[in-house]
Design an enzyme around this catalytic site. Structure first.
Site, PDB file in Angstrom:
ATOM      1  N   LYS A  65       0.820  -1.212   0.000  1.00 42.67           N
ATOM      2  CA  LYS A  65       0.000   0.000   0.000  1.00 42.67           C
ATOM      3  C   LYS A  65       0.859   1.269   0.000  1.00 42.67           C
ATOM      4  CE  LYS A  65      -1.839   0.911   3.953  1.00 42.67           C
ATOM      5  NZ  LYS A  65      -0.949   2.049   4.366  1.00 42.67           N
ATOM      6  N   THR A  66       1.823   1.346   0.915  1.00 43.72           N
ATOM      7  CA  THR A  66       2.645   2.558   1.016  1.00 43.72           C
ATOM      8  C   THR A  66       3.459   2.767  -0.252  1.00 43.72           C
ATOM      9  OG1 THR A  66       2.786   2.236   3.417  1.00 43.72           O
ATOM     10  CG2 THR A  66       4.358   3.750   2.426  1.00 43.72           C
ATOM     11  N   ASP A  78      -4.289   8.134   2.888  1.00 48.41           N
ATOM     12  CA  ASP A  78      -3.873   6.800   3.311  1.00 48.41           C
ATOM     13  C   ASP A  78      -4.841   6.277   4.375  1.00 48.41           C
ATOM     14  OD1 ASP A  78      -2.334   4.528   3.580  1.00 48.41           O
ATOM     15  OD2 ASP A  78      -0.810   5.474   4.835  1.00 48.41           O
ATOM     16  N   GLU A  79      -4.980   4.942   4.463  1.00 47.88           N
ATOM     17  CA  GLU A  79      -5.825   4.303   5.485  1.00 47.88           C
ATOM     18  C   GLU A  79      -7.230   4.900   5.496  1.00 47.88           C
ATOM     19  OE1 GLU A  79      -4.795   1.710   6.781  1.00 47.88           O
ATOM     20  OE2 GLU A  79      -2.659   1.775   7.245  1.00 47.88           O
ATOM     21  N   GLN A  86      -9.864  -4.120   6.989  1.00 46.34           N
ATOM     22  CA  GLN A  86      -9.009  -3.777   8.121  1.00 46.34           C
ATOM     23  C   GLN A  86      -9.539  -2.560   8.877  1.00 46.34           C
ATOM     24  OE1 GLN A  86      -4.596  -4.402   7.564  1.00 46.34           O
ATOM     25  NE2 GLN A  86      -5.181  -4.417   5.404  1.00 46.34           N
ATOM     26  N   ARG A 125      -0.845 -10.439  10.468  1.00 41.92           N
ATOM     27  CA  ARG A 125       0.438  -9.906  10.946  1.00 41.92           C
ATOM     28  C   ARG A 125       1.526 -10.972  10.818  1.00 41.92           C
ATOM     29  NH1 ARG A 125      -0.602  -5.707   9.517  1.00 41.92           N
ATOM     30  NH2 ARG A 125      -2.485  -6.741   8.782  1.00 41.92           N
TER      31      ARG A 125
END
Length: 681
Positions: free
Chosen positions: A34-35, A239-240, A270, A624
């Site tokens: 994503k980043t 973002d997010e 998420q 995770r």
């Protein structure tokens, strides 16, 4: 530069990067880059000739913003002046050069707008930002002024409701909701809210919610101001996006309203922060709000094994309210998901230790392990087991550095000399150290028409209406504040802090304080070390002049997020709640306490919307893990002081059973601590 921009991107990421105009929603699964996608898009926009000052990238934490800046810098390095494209390490602010896009958190962006525009609302630009303790003190004071009993109405609950109203963009002048048994409470909250906001304004202060709410208010009241920022930031990236709240949603959509170049990236699966007022509808309804939007799915996972990804997909597929997606990975199948049943939480902790011992004999070290739990109360048994076994560990999410008494005391002095109208800061330190000044005298200062504290003190001294002893104490205190104010104007921040500690004889005060607080778990040495650490932080601003350094310092403290201060140590096992784990990854992950009523939590079982968030939380926890995933549950658990008999979590049954290894761990366990082996796996 364009070749470098597309390096290490897959086809879907390239597709997302290359859409220049119009609204775009990128659904980015866990571990899907994503980043990378977001930062490469910033660089691509600039490569297409879009001026960087017209680009705004917004995220939630300083850590994420810093990572984005660094990645953009690396992508742009071959074609830009490295002296201009640097992070100013002294002030922790990205240099606002003409060739640098604006990248920051929601609150830092809102703060920068308020520093320019807040006079439109009747504030001065030198306002302070109140933290939670400041806010609570103010609420209590307001309730006292309004003669509202703090025993009948919990000030913390009132503050929470005020924050909720602000987040939902309900301003003090709006009427409280009518009807129903909650009407009376709503009226009480509304009355306190109105007075609270008036007091904030009179103190020339804002709270954390105001950093977003007040810019929205300015934009709505002043179309010319909104248009100025719409012209400045023609391309907005978020973002997010699944974590945005109502006020953040409005803030972003107002900015993007004119040009509609809104690029949002996130993952509805998420969305786990409803308790922080994140609204999943913002991402689910994106296409409804922007019918022309392009939707792109990033479904390839680069983090986890096939078995872990398939297990996570098996769980999340049971949610109805979601954007359909199918995670996949080119990684190998990896180990099966280990599921172990324990008799109780002590046995569960011993299973964790057993698996850690087994895996540390292979390639793994302490930093590779994470133990995740649904509630903080679950950590105790695991902590005890780790201590007994000699494993060092860290818990993410304890008492924050800036919440410690000694730090808050020094910061209160700093706040008062920077903003001399901050009477809440005065209330904290007027008798620290003890100087014989009573609350009645401070109340007399607070109620005077003169808002500047030092001037109000001087006026009282001139009146000479106080007993001689109090006049002497007040005279010394006034001299102290006057001296410290002059120091802050002529010396840098570390020198100012050093003067505060020295002139107040604060270290001697700490010695006396610790002697009087035998129950306090902070010893004197630790407190002194904390003060030393404060100098370390302040040294970043030593090159700034006078009050400028102090203002930047206080702003940074106010904007810090929980996960930004996470400490890492190569020899430590990490313990944290599942909420705290978002955005992190570990080779080995334990998820303990997978029981009905605990995970999913009991309060969510009758609410389908909340139950779906619990499932998303489990999905986050599982993803995770990179290589090993161990899930545990107990038949009996002592939690919150009572024993309960448990069923395994429904989430365990939602994992495809061919991926599961119900492993029996070969170990002894003595529940009664009497040396007799009662259970053997």
């Amino acid at each position: 530069m364009s070749d470098k921009i597309f390096e290490n991107l897959n086809d879907k990421q390239i597709e997302a990067v290359k859409v220049v105009d119009g609204p775009v929603l990128v659904i980015s699964g866990p571990g899907s880059g994503k980043t990378r996608c977001l930062t490469h898009r910033v660089a691509y926009l600039m490569s297409r000739g879009i001026p960087p000052e017209n680009i705004l990238a917004v995220t939630f934490t300083n850590k994420a913003a810093g990572e984005m800046r660094e990645r953009v810098e690396k992508l742009l390095a071959p074609t830009t002046d490295k002296k201009q494209l640097t992070i100013n390490q002294k002030s922790n602010v990205y240099s606002q050069m003409s060739n640098v896009p604006r990248i920051g958190t929601f609150h830092s962006i809102g703060l920068s707008i308020l520093r320019q525009e807040i006079p439109q609302l009747g504030y001065r630009r030198s306002f302070n930002i109140f933290d939670e303790d400041d806010q609570l003190s103010l609420v209590k004071r307001v309730m006292g002024d309004l003669e509202i009993d703090t025993k009948s109405f919990n000030p913390k609950v009132i503050l929470y409701k005020i924050s909720e109203l602000k987040t939902n963009l309900i301003f003090p002048e709006d009427h409280p909701p009518a009807g129903g048994p909650k009407e009376f409470f709503a009226e009480i909250v509304a009355k306190i809210y109105r007075k609270y906001q008036q007091e904030l304004k009179s103190l020339n202060a804002v709270d954390f919610d105001d950093l977003i709410v007040l810019p929205v208010k300015i934009f709505k009241q002043n179309p010319e101001t909104l248009q100025k920022y719409q012209e400045l930031w023609r391309y907005v990236l978020v973002d997010e996006y699944q974590d945005t709240s109502c006020d953040q949603y409005m803030f972003i959509n107002l900015l993007a309203q004119k040009y509609r170049n809104l690029f949002c990236i996130g993952d509805d699966a998420q969305s786990i922060y409803q308790f922080r007022r994140a609204d999943i509808r913002n991402i689910l309804n994106f296409q409804k709000n922007y019918p022309e939007a392009k939707i792109i799915l990033l479904e390839q996972n680069y983090r986890s094994s096939k078995n872990i990804i398939t297990a996570a997909q098996g769980i999340i597929s049971n949610n109805k309210n979601q954007i359909p997606k199918e995670l996949w990975t080119e990684n190998n199948h990896g180990e099966k998901i280990v599921i172990a049943e324990a008799m109780n939480e002590r046995h569960e902790a011993s299973i964790v230790i057993s698996k850690i011992e087994e895996l540390t004999k292979k390639k793994y070290t302490g930093k590779d392990f994470a133990v995740l739990y649904r509630t903080h109360a679950q950590s105790r048994a695991v902590e005890e087991a780790l201590i007994m076994s000699g494993y060092p560990y860290q818990i993410i999410g304890g008492l924050k550095f800036y919440e410690r008494k000694e730090i808050k005391d020094i910061l209160a002095y700093l706040k008062l000399i920077i903003n001399p109208t901050d009477s809440l800061a005065l209330e904290r330190i007027y008798n620290i150290p003890a100087r014989g000044i009573g609350k009645a005298l401070i109340e007399k200062v607070r109620t005077r028409e003169e808002p500047v504290i030092t001037k109000a003190l001087a006026d009282i001294l001139l009146e000479k209406t106080l007993p001689a002893r109090q006049l002497d104490a007040l005279k010394d205190f006034h001299a102290l504040l006057t001296y410290l104010t002059k120091i802050s104007e002529t010396k840098n921040l570390p020198q100012t802090i050093r003067s505060i500690i020295k002139k107040t004889d604060y270290e001697e005060y700490l010695k006396e304080y610790n002697l009087s607080k035998t129950h306090d778990n902070e010893n004197l040495e630790e407190r002194i070390e904390n003060l030393k650490e404060l100098f370390t932080v302040a040294s970043k601003y030593e090159d700034l002049d006078g009050k400028e350094g102090a203002e930047k310092f206080l702003e940074e403290i106010a904007l810090l997020q929980n996960t930004d201060k996470m400490r890492t140590d190569p020899n430590r096992i990490t313990l944290m709640t599942t909420h705290s784990s978002k955005g992190l990854e570990f080779p080995v992950v334990f998820v303990v306490g997978l029981e009905e009523g605990l995970f999913p939590h009991s309060r969510t079982l009758i609410n389908p919307i909340e139950l779906e968030e619990e499932r998303r939380l489990c999905y986050v926890a599982i993803t995770r893990a990179k290589e090993h995933l161990i899930l545990t549950y107990t038949k009996f658990r002592n939690i919150y002081g009572s024993n309960s008999m448990n069923l395994p979590s429904r989430f365990i049954n939602e994992i495809p059973q061919h991926l599961v290894d119900y492993q029996l761990i070969n170990m002894g366990f003595d529940d009664n601590n009497d040396g007799e082996e009662t259970i053997r796996y």
